[in-house]
Enzyme design. Structure first.
Site, PDB file in Angstrom:
ATOM      1  N   THR A 191       0.806  -1.218   0.000  1.00 32.77           N
ATOM      2  CA  THR A 191       0.000   0.000   0.000  1.00 32.77           C
ATOM      3  C   THR A 191       0.844   1.275   0.000  1.00 32.77           C
ATOM      4  OG1 THR A 191      -1.386   1.341   1.481  1.00 32.77           O
ATOM      5  CG2 THR A 191      -0.142  -0.389   2.511  1.00 32.77           C
ATOM      6  N   LYS A 234       2.247  -3.262   7.185  1.00 36.13           N
ATOM      7  CA  LYS A 234       2.268  -3.526   5.745  1.00 36.13           C
ATOM      8  C   LYS A 234       3.699  -3.515   5.209  1.00 36.13           C
ATOM      9  CE  LYS A 234      -1.855  -4.127   3.841  1.00 36.13           C
ATOM     10  NZ  LYS A 234      -2.171  -5.314   3.021  1.00 36.13           N
TER      11      LYS A 234
END
Ligand code: GDP
Length: 324
Positions: A123, A151
């Site tokens: 992301t 992430k």
């Protein structure tokens, strides 16, 4: 016939990806957690065509069993709680699902069949406090939330399995992508839903946080296509996926209200409750690599996307009113 296994199949991206893979004649498996009361609303229309199996990113054995049971050619790891503010409330659980969950899945692939191709949903939140504008595959990471940090771990472990075991693992660094299926807590959908309610007289105001933040927003339906493309190449690589345009939350609000014939200044109220402990001020992606190597480009542009979302919410409330 190829087989794909999707974690997070009932989410926004999972539902669009499942539709795409079914069109390409894949056999599609999706994992659901036994302990959760999954909301299957987004895949209701294709539920007979996909196979739901047990798989929990917190449980290593369940992932091994899911892979052994479905024997996929490709695995797409889209599962996880992706609403950023909620991850400050649950930083440890965020790490368990997002960071270690990806590791468990990779480990399961390594143990069962190293030839399975793996897609990790990375992301733009990993760029956080951005080191440069626009952001590309070389831009230094600086996440600004437990979500972004977790992430980033998942991103690097994906790279690490590729380099350590010669596995086909890719990470797609996707910038914000929206649709009428976006969760109501995300800013685009929160706004489109509120505009619809205000337009139909069901609500009088919209409470918002920081209107100055800027995002690079694309259409989720365009973005799942590139997930598939990434797994069809000769060599596994990571790609930034974005529109290359950035817009402020204020512009988003203005476009959405104007589309419904309303002036946003009459309805929007700033509520500090929606301001975050640490903010990502500006995201703008440079997806030249994907455009050149994968011949990909987004089709739906920003204003059109917002108008589609507002129209869809107005229609939804209209239908509800007329059917009750
Ligand atoms: P994110 O980019 O993954 O965090 O996606 P969001 O859609 O949740 O938020 C996008 C941006 O909108 C962030 O910079 C938020 O601070 C900003 N924002 C301003 N007001 C709101 C609000 O009321 N809700 C949400 N979700 N975001 C808001």
């Amino acid at each position: 016939m190829k087989t794909a296994l999707i974690t997070g199949v009932a989410g926004q991206d999972g539902s669009y990806l499942a539709e795409l893979l079914l069109k390409k004649d894949y056999e599609v498996y999706g994992t659901v957690r036994r302990s959760s009361t999954s909301n299957l609303e987004r895949i209701k229309h294709i539920q007979d065509d996909i196979k739901l199996i047990h798989g929990d990113l917190l449980d290593q054995n369940s992932l091994i069993e899911a892979i052994e049971g479905s024997r996929p050619d490709e695995i797409y790891n889209l599962a996880g709680q992706s609403f950023v503010p909620a991850t400050w409330d649950k930083p440890v659980l965020t790490g368990e699902f997002t960071a270690l969950g990806a590791t468990r899945l990779l480990e399961a692939i390594r143990l069962v069949n190293r030839n399975i191709r793996f897609y990790q949903a990375s992301t733009s939140e990993m760029f956080g406090k951005v080191a440069e504008v626009p952001q590309n595959e070389q831009t230094r990471f600086y996440p600004r939330s437990p979500y972004g940090v977790a992430k980033l771990y998942a991103h690097w472990i994906t790279v690490n399995y590729r380099e350590s075991y010669d596995m086909y693992c890719c990470s797609g660094i996707l910038f914000n992508h929206e649709s009428p299926r976006r969760g109501l807590e995300f800013v685009t959908r929160k706004v489109s839903d509120a505009v619809a309610r205000i337009k139909l007289g069901l609500s009088k105001e919209l409470k918002m946080g920081n209107l100055d933040a800027k995002r690079d927003w694309g259409f989720a339906g365009d973005y799942v296509e590139v997930m598939w493309l990434m797994l069809q190449q000769n060599e596994p690589e990571d790609f930034v996926i974005s529109t290359g345009e950035t817009h402020s939350i204020e512009e988003l609000v203005e476009i959405a209200f104007t589309h419904a014939g309303l002036d946003w200044k009459d309805y929007v109220v700033i509520d500090p409750k929606f301001v975050r402990p640490a903010e990502v001020d500006l995201l703008m992606g440079d997806s030249s690599k994907a455009r050149e190597m994968l011949k990909w480009q987004p089709k739906v542009e920003f204003e059109e996307l917002i108008r589609i979302m507002v129209d869809s919410d107005i229609k939804r409330y209209d239908t509800q009113e007329h059917s009750s």
